[in-house]
Motif scaffolding. Structure first.
Motif, PDB file in Angstrom:
ATOM      1  N   VAL A 341       0.855  -1.179   0.000  1.00 46.83           N
ATOM      2  CA  VAL A 341       0.000   0.000   0.000  1.00 46.83           C
ATOM      3  C   VAL A 341       0.892   1.231   0.000  1.00 46.83           C
ATOM      4  O   VAL A 341       1.723   1.411   0.890  1.00 46.83           O
ATOM      5  CB  VAL A 341      -0.933   0.009   1.220  1.00 46.83           C
ATOM      6  CG1 VAL A 341      -1.752   1.303   1.253  1.00 46.83           C
ATOM      7  CG2 VAL A 341      -1.857  -1.204   1.193  1.00 46.83           C
ATOM      8  N   ILE A 342       0.740   2.083  -1.005  1.00 48.51           N
ATOM      9  CA  ILE A 342       1.633   3.230  -1.204  1.00 48.51           C
ATOM     10  C   ILE A 342       0.818   4.507  -1.078  1.00 48.51           C
ATOM     11  O   ILE A 342      -0.106   4.761  -1.858  1.00 48.51           O
ATOM     12  CB  ILE A 342       2.313   3.156  -2.587  1.00 48.51           C
ATOM     13  CG1 ILE A 342       3.103   1.837  -2.701  1.00 48.51           C
ATOM     14  CG2 ILE A 342       3.217   4.360  -2.801  1.00 48.51           C
ATOM     15  CD1 ILE A 342       3.494   1.495  -4.116  1.00 48.51           C
ATOM     16  N   THR A 343       1.183   5.315  -0.091  1.00 47.08           N
ATOM     17  CA  THR A 343       0.466   6.569   0.144  1.00 47.08           C
ATOM     18  C   THR A 343       1.214   7.779  -0.384  1.00 47.08           C
ATOM     19  O   THR A 343       0.648   8.874  -0.443  1.00 47.08           O
ATOM     20  CB  THR A 343       0.203   6.751   1.648  1.00 47.08           C
ATOM     21  OG1 THR A 343       1.451   6.725   2.351  1.00 47.08           O
ATOM     22  CG2 THR A 343      -0.695   5.645   2.180  1.00 47.08           C
ATOM     23  N   ASN A 344       2.482   7.596  -0.763  1.00 49.81           N
ATOM     24  CA  ASN A 344       3.220   8.704  -1.381  1.00 49.81           C
ATOM     25  C   ASN A 344       2.593   9.053  -2.732  1.00 49.81           C
ATOM     26  O   ASN A 344       2.145   8.173  -3.469  1.00 49.81           O
ATOM     27  CB  ASN A 344       4.692   8.328  -1.594  1.00 49.81           C
ATOM     28  CG  ASN A 344       5.452   8.243  -0.287  1.00 49.81           C
ATOM     29  OD1 ASN A 344       5.186   9.013   0.629  1.00 49.81           O
ATOM     30  ND2 ASN A 344       6.394   7.317  -0.187  1.00 49.81           N
ATOM     31  N   GLY A 345       2.593  10.326  -3.057  1.00 45.62           N
ATOM     32  CA  GLY A 345       2.013  10.746  -4.318  1.00 45.62           C
ATOM     33  C   GLY A 345       2.824  10.255  -5.509  1.00 45.62           C
ATOM     34  O   GLY A 345       4.008   9.928  -5.396  1.00 45.62           O
ATOM     35  N   ILE A 346       2.174  10.180  -6.648  1.00 45.44           N
ATOM     36  CA  ILE A 346       2.846   9.770  -7.881  1.00 45.44           C
ATOM     37  C   ILE A 346       3.461  11.014  -8.535  1.00 45.44           C
ATOM     38  O   ILE A 346       2.755  11.965  -8.872  1.00 45.44           O
ATOM     39  CB  ILE A 346       1.864   9.090  -8.847  1.00 45.44           C
ATOM     40  CG1 ILE A 346       1.316   7.808  -8.221  1.00 45.44           C
ATOM     41  CG2 ILE A 346       2.546   8.778 -10.183  1.00 45.44           C
ATOM     42  CD1 ILE A 346       0.241   7.134  -9.050  1.00 45.44           C
ATOM     43  N   ARG A 347       4.782  10.977  -8.701  1.00 47.87           N
ATOM     44  CA  ARG A 347       5.460  12.094  -9.361  1.00 47.87           C
ATOM     45  C   ARG A 347       5.298  12.006 -10.872  1.00 47.87           C
ATOM     46  O   ARG A 347       4.988  12.978 -11.545  1.00 47.87           O
ATOM     47  CB  ARG A 347       6.946  12.108  -8.992  1.00 47.87           C
ATOM     48  CG  ARG A 347       7.676  13.390  -9.421  1.00 47.87           C
ATOM     49  CD  ARG A 347       9.143  13.332  -9.063  1.00 47.87           C
ATOM     50  NE  ARG A 347       9.895  12.507 -10.021  1.00 47.87           N
ATOM     51  CZ  ARG A 347      11.154  12.125  -9.843  1.00 47.87           C
ATOM     52  NH1 ARG A 347      11.790  12.445  -8.704  1.00 47.87           N
ATOM     53  NH2 ARG A 347      11.775  11.402 -10.763  1.00 47.87           N
ATOM     54  N   THR A 357       6.736  10.521  -5.246  1.00 50.77           N
ATOM     55  CA  THR A 357       7.319  11.819  -4.876  1.00 50.77           C
ATOM     56  C   THR A 357       8.561  11.685  -4.011  1.00 50.77           C
ATOM     57  O   THR A 357       9.331  12.646  -3.893  1.00 50.77           O
ATOM     58  CB  THR A 357       6.275  12.662  -4.133  1.00 50.77           C
ATOM     59  OG1 THR A 357       5.727  11.895  -3.043  1.00 50.77           O
ATOM     60  CG2 THR A 357       5.147  13.087  -5.068  1.00 50.77           C
ATOM     61  N   ASP A 358       8.761  10.520  -3.407  1.00 51.61           N
ATOM     62  CA  ASP A 358       9.990  10.319  -2.631  1.00 51.61           C
ATOM     63  C   ASP A 358      11.147   9.846  -3.505  1.00 51.61           C
ATOM     64  O   ASP A 358      12.229   9.536  -3.019  1.00 51.61           O
ATOM     65  CB  ASP A 358       9.753   9.325  -1.487  1.00 51.61           C
ATOM     66  CG  ASP A 358       9.300   7.958  -1.987  1.00 51.61           C
ATOM     67  OD1 ASP A 358       9.147   7.788  -3.222  1.00 51.61           O
ATOM     68  OD2 ASP A 358       9.073   7.068  -1.157  1.00 51.61           O
ATOM     69  N   GLY A 359      10.904   9.746  -4.827  1.00 53.04           N
ATOM     70  CA  GLY A 359      11.944   9.376  -5.772  1.00 53.04           C
ATOM     71  C   GLY A 359      12.071   7.892  -6.032  1.00 53.04           C
ATOM     72  O   GLY A 359      12.880   7.478  -6.884  1.00 53.04           O
ATOM     73  N   GLU A 360      11.279   7.066  -5.361  1.00 53.15           N
ATOM     74  CA  GLU A 360      11.400   5.613  -5.566  1.00 53.15           C
ATOM     75  C   GLU A 360      10.748   5.202  -6.881  1.00 53.15           C
ATOM     76  O   GLU A 360       9.652   5.639  -7.229  1.00 53.15           O
ATOM     77  CB  GLU A 360      10.772   4.856  -4.403  1.00 53.15           C
ATOM     78  CG  GLU A 360      10.976   3.341  -4.514  1.00 53.15           C
ATOM     79  CD  GLU A 360      10.582   2.593  -3.252  1.00 53.15           C
ATOM     80  OE1 GLU A 360      10.538   1.356  -3.312  1.00 53.15           O
ATOM     81  OE2 GLU A 360      10.322   3.246  -2.224  1.00 53.15           O
ATOM     82  N   HIS A 361      11.465   4.320  -7.596  1.00 56.35           N
ATOM     83  CA  HIS A 361      10.987   3.806  -8.886  1.00 56.35           C
ATOM     84  C   HIS A 361      10.470   2.392  -8.672  1.00 56.35           C
ATOM     85  O   HIS A 361      11.195   1.519  -8.226  1.00 56.35           O
ATOM     86  CB  HIS A 361      12.133   3.821  -9.902  1.00 56.35           C
ATOM     87  CG  HIS A 361      11.791   3.150 -11.198  1.00 56.35           C
ATOM     88  ND1 HIS A 361      12.675   2.364 -11.883  1.00 56.35           N
ATOM     89  CD2 HIS A 361      10.650   3.145 -11.933  1.00 56.35           C
ATOM     90  CE1 HIS A 361      12.108   1.909 -12.975  1.00 56.35           C
ATOM     91  NE2 HIS A 361      10.880   2.375 -13.029  1.00 56.35           N
ATOM     92  N   ARG A 362       9.206   2.174  -9.026  1.00 58.93           N
ATOM     93  CA  ARG A 362       8.597   0.862  -8.851  1.00 58.93           C
ATOM     94  C   ARG A 362       8.174   0.323 -10.216  1.00 58.93           C
ATOM     95  O   ARG A 362       7.167   0.765 -10.787  1.00 58.93           O
ATOM     96  CB  ARG A 362       7.384   0.948  -7.921  1.00 58.93           C
ATOM     97  CG  ARG A 362       7.734   1.325  -6.474  1.00 58.93           C
ATOM     98  CD  ARG A 362       6.464   1.451  -5.627  1.00 58.93           C
ATOM     99  NE  ARG A 362       6.779   1.632  -4.229  1.00 58.93           N
ATOM    100  CZ  ARG A 362       7.038   2.790  -3.647  1.00 58.93           C
ATOM    101  NH1 ARG A 362       7.053   3.909  -4.390  1.00 58.93           N
ATOM    102  NH2 ARG A 362       7.294   2.860  -2.352  1.00 58.93           N
ATOM    103  N   PRO A 363       8.903  -0.623 -10.760  1.00 58.77           N
ATOM    104  CA  PRO A 363       8.555  -1.179 -12.082  1.00 58.77           C
ATOM    105  C   PRO A 363       7.311  -2.066 -12.005  1.00 58.77           C
ATOM    106  O   PRO A 363       7.109  -2.790 -11.014  1.00 58.77           O
ATOM    107  CB  PRO A 363       9.791  -1.989 -12.449  1.00 58.77           C
ATOM    108  CG  PRO A 363      10.450  -2.319 -11.151  1.00 58.77           C
ATOM    109  CD  PRO A 363      10.141  -1.193 -10.216  1.00 58.77           C
ATOM    110  N   VAL A 364       6.467  -1.994 -13.022  1.00 59.53           N
ATOM    111  CA  VAL A 364       5.269  -2.831 -13.114  1.00 59.53           C
ATOM    112  C   VAL A 364       5.032  -3.224 -14.565  1.00 59.53           C
ATOM    113  O   VAL A 364       5.541  -2.583 -15.491  1.00 59.53           O
ATOM    114  CB  VAL A 364       4.015  -2.114 -12.566  1.00 59.53           C
ATOM    115  CG1 VAL A 364       4.102  -1.926 -11.055  1.00 59.53           C
ATOM    116  CG2 VAL A 364       3.795  -0.784 -13.268  1.00 59.53           C
ATOM    117  N   ASP A 365       4.254  -4.288 -14.735  1.00 58.85           N
ATOM    118  CA  ASP A 365       3.893  -4.741 -16.082  1.00 58.85           C
ATOM    119  C   ASP A 365       2.614  -4.078 -16.584  1.00 58.85           C
ATOM    120  O   ASP A 365       2.390  -3.979 -17.791  1.00 58.85           O
ATOM    121  CB  ASP A 365       3.697  -6.261 -16.083  1.00 58.85           C
ATOM    122  CG  ASP A 365       4.940  -6.998 -15.640  1.00 58.85           C
ATOM    123  OD1 ASP A 365       5.999  -6.781 -16.253  1.00 58.85           O
ATOM    124  OD2 ASP A 365       4.866  -7.782 -14.667  1.00 58.85           O
TER     125      ASP A 365
END
Length: 569
Positions: A341-347, A357-365
């Motif tokens: 569950v991710i509450t950080n906004g999408i940059r 917005t915290d700069g983390e890159h999460r790859p998805v298909d």
């Protein structure tokens, strides 16, 4: 005294129905009910319903995403006159609901009034002719033609105008991009990493539905939300259902079919619970204060697998401020190790995933957008009323209506599920039926009283708007929570909900206040409704005196001796 002007004597019998043509926009539930009730109750009506989709059903045809289902019990989500004894689930799936309404359409031969693949391009009121001129596009041929009608009914619904969310780079994504309102049924999520954006009703249903076959789910939520306890939980448990099993067995369905008393009691018990919780919407009420404790306990219990999620999800605003959904399996799915569950906004969205917005890159298909709808009530096409008034301009600041059903400056224009028509609690299907009933009463009055056009008085519209604003200040809906009830804002005007309970709305819509309308009459003759002094039966030489039949006489009750004595003491 002189002879009365000839034009005051209309060449019509007093009970001759005035010919009317009505156009209804949309063949969802409102349009289907209109296709049944309007011909039934308005004699001699010429009716045409235009539907932009290739099938009827509205939202239940369009929404095909995994897990799509009704979020109130199925036995209350049906026409009162057409109970379904074969619901297979307590919360019926979109496919099953669509099949139900298709059966209703077939039974009542509604398709004789419906044209599919026809989209309304514009509508304009012709003041001189007292008619609506509707531009219609045949989506199969591309042809556009004009339909002229006396009455125009909008039955398009509130949340069927979807759009992609405004996220930078969304179109740069190279994986599979999907929207809940335009689902690609060929998509197979087996073994894929998914991003589900949004925790509204559709997001809450999608997450548990795609969990089992997916490799991982990143669930992006913008705000906290309450998940409701199961409606009629005791009733479900009495039928041997566990909290996570909402399917009816063959034995249950058989009993619904063969035991009408059992079916009616089951249905009414659920309806009673739905209609008995309005107090939870009132600020400071014992029910509203108690709901916080009940909802908190329910959510913490269901999140026991990841107890820290409770701090992430539990809102500061009270329950019902946003639309409630029980979300069977949703909270339990969030505790699964495969779900983050991710509450950080999408940059931004990049070619292979999402950067927060915290700069983390999460790859998805694949990215599943379960958000992004037009909640402003802005018309989907140009509608021009009296004096060239544009409805979009009129409603730009405040979508003002009279009882959600009509607005001033737009004669003979009626709306089902317009502004201030939805419910925070209660049974919306009943309100749709009542709205269609109200519209039939208006059309019947136009016929009976020889009315060319009718529209609500400006002061009646203004009064309803002011009543809504005053009422909602007493409710939790006006508190600081982002909701489509307030056009997707956290502090805007409550423009979607009815100002009161479901039962309140039903009572209000039962008897129209004709004094709240302004009228124009055929031939500008206010006495034209009196006709020519004849009735149809007399003119057609088929006079009957059925009014003397015992079943036609309203026999008053005779007071008993005890009642008479009680009144005199």
């Amino acid at each position: 005294m002189g002879e009365a002007p000839h034009f005051w004597i209309e060449d019509r019998c007093v009970d001759a129905p005035r010919p009317l043509r009505a156009v209804v926009i949309g063949a969802g539930i409102s349009g289907i009910l209109a296709s049944i009730r309007l011909p039934q109750r308005v004699p001699g009506l010429s009716l045409q319903i235009y539907e932009k989709n290739p099938d009827v059903g509205g939202t239940w045809f369009e929404n095909r995403y995994p897990g799509c289902a009704c979020d109130i019990p199925a036995h209350t989500y049906q026409a009162t006159f057409e109970p379904n004894h074969e619901w297979s689930q307590f919360y019926a799936s979109a496919q099953e609901i669509h099949r139900y309404w298709k059966k209703v359409v077939a039974k009542y031969n509604c398709m004789r009034h419906i044209k599919l693949n026809h989209k309304i391009a514009s509508a304009a009121w012709n003041e001189a002719g007292g008619k609506w001129e509707v531009q219609v596009q045949n989506l199969e041929t591309g042809e556009t033609f004009t339909d002229v009608c006396d009455v125009l009914v909008s039955a398009t619904g509130a949340l069927n105008d979807w759009k992609w969310p405004q996220i930078p780079g969304l179109r740069d994504f190279k994986g599979k991009l999907l929207h809940s309102a335009k689902w690609d049924e060929t998509f197979d999520w087996t073994g894929k990493r998914l991003a589900v954006i949004g925790n509204g009703s559709s997001g809450i249903q999608i997450v548990p539905a795609v969990l089992a076959k997916s490799t991982h789910i990143d669930h992006y939520i913008r705000g906290r939300t309450w998940l409701a306890p199961t409606f009629a939980r005791e009733k479900v448990d009495q039928m041997g259902k566990g909290l996570d099993n909402f399917s009816f067995s063959a034995e249950d369905i058989s009993r619904f079919k063969t035991d009408p008393d059992f079916y009616e009691k089951f249905r009414k018990d659920i309806e009673l619970e739905l209609q008995s919780v309005h107090a939870v919407t009132i600020k400071g009420s014992p029910e509203q204060l108690g709901a916080v404790e009940i909802f908190t306990e329910n959510m913490k219990r269901r999140l026991a697998g990841k107890p820290l999620l409770a701090d992430t999800l539990l809102p500061s605003f009270p329950p019902v401020c946003r639309r409630l959904t029980p979300g069977p399996g949703y909270l339990e799915a969030l505790t699964d190790p495969k779900v983050d569950v991710i509450t950080n906004g999408i940059r931004e969205v990049v070619s292979d995933g999402i950067i927060t917005t915290d700069g983390e890159h999460r790859p998805v298909d694949a990215i599943i957008c379960a958000t992004g709808f037009d909640t402003t009530f802005c018309p989907r096409f140009p509608i021009t009323g009296k004096g060239g008034v544009d409805l979009a301009d009129k409603w730009k600041q405040v979508p003002s209506t009279y009882l959600s059903l009509a607005t001033d400056e737009f004669p003979n224009y009626f709306i089902s599920l317009g502004p201030n028509s939805a419910l925070g609690t209660g049974n919306l299907l009943l309100l749709i039926e009542k709205a269609i009933d109200y519209i039939t009463l208006c059309l019947a009055k136009m016929q009976r009283d020889n009315i060319r056009s009718m529209a609500p008085r400006p002061d009646a519209v203004k009064g309803f708007v002011e009543y809504c604003d005053a009422y909602f200040q007493t409710t939790v809906f006006s508190l600081d929570c982002r909701s489509w009830y307030k056009g997707g804002t956290s502090d805007g005007r409550v423009s979607a909900l009815w100002p009161g309970s479901s039962l309140h709305a039903m009572r209000v819509l039962t008897h129209p206040r004709w004094e709240d309308f302004v009228y124009e009459y055929v031939n500008d003759n206010p006495c034209g409704w009196l006709g020519n002094g004849w009735t149809l039966e007399e003119k057609e030489k088929r006079v009957r005196v059925d009014y003397l039949n015992k079943d036609q006489i309203d026999f008053p009750p005779v007071p008993t001796t005890a009642e008479t004595e009680a009144e005199t003491t």
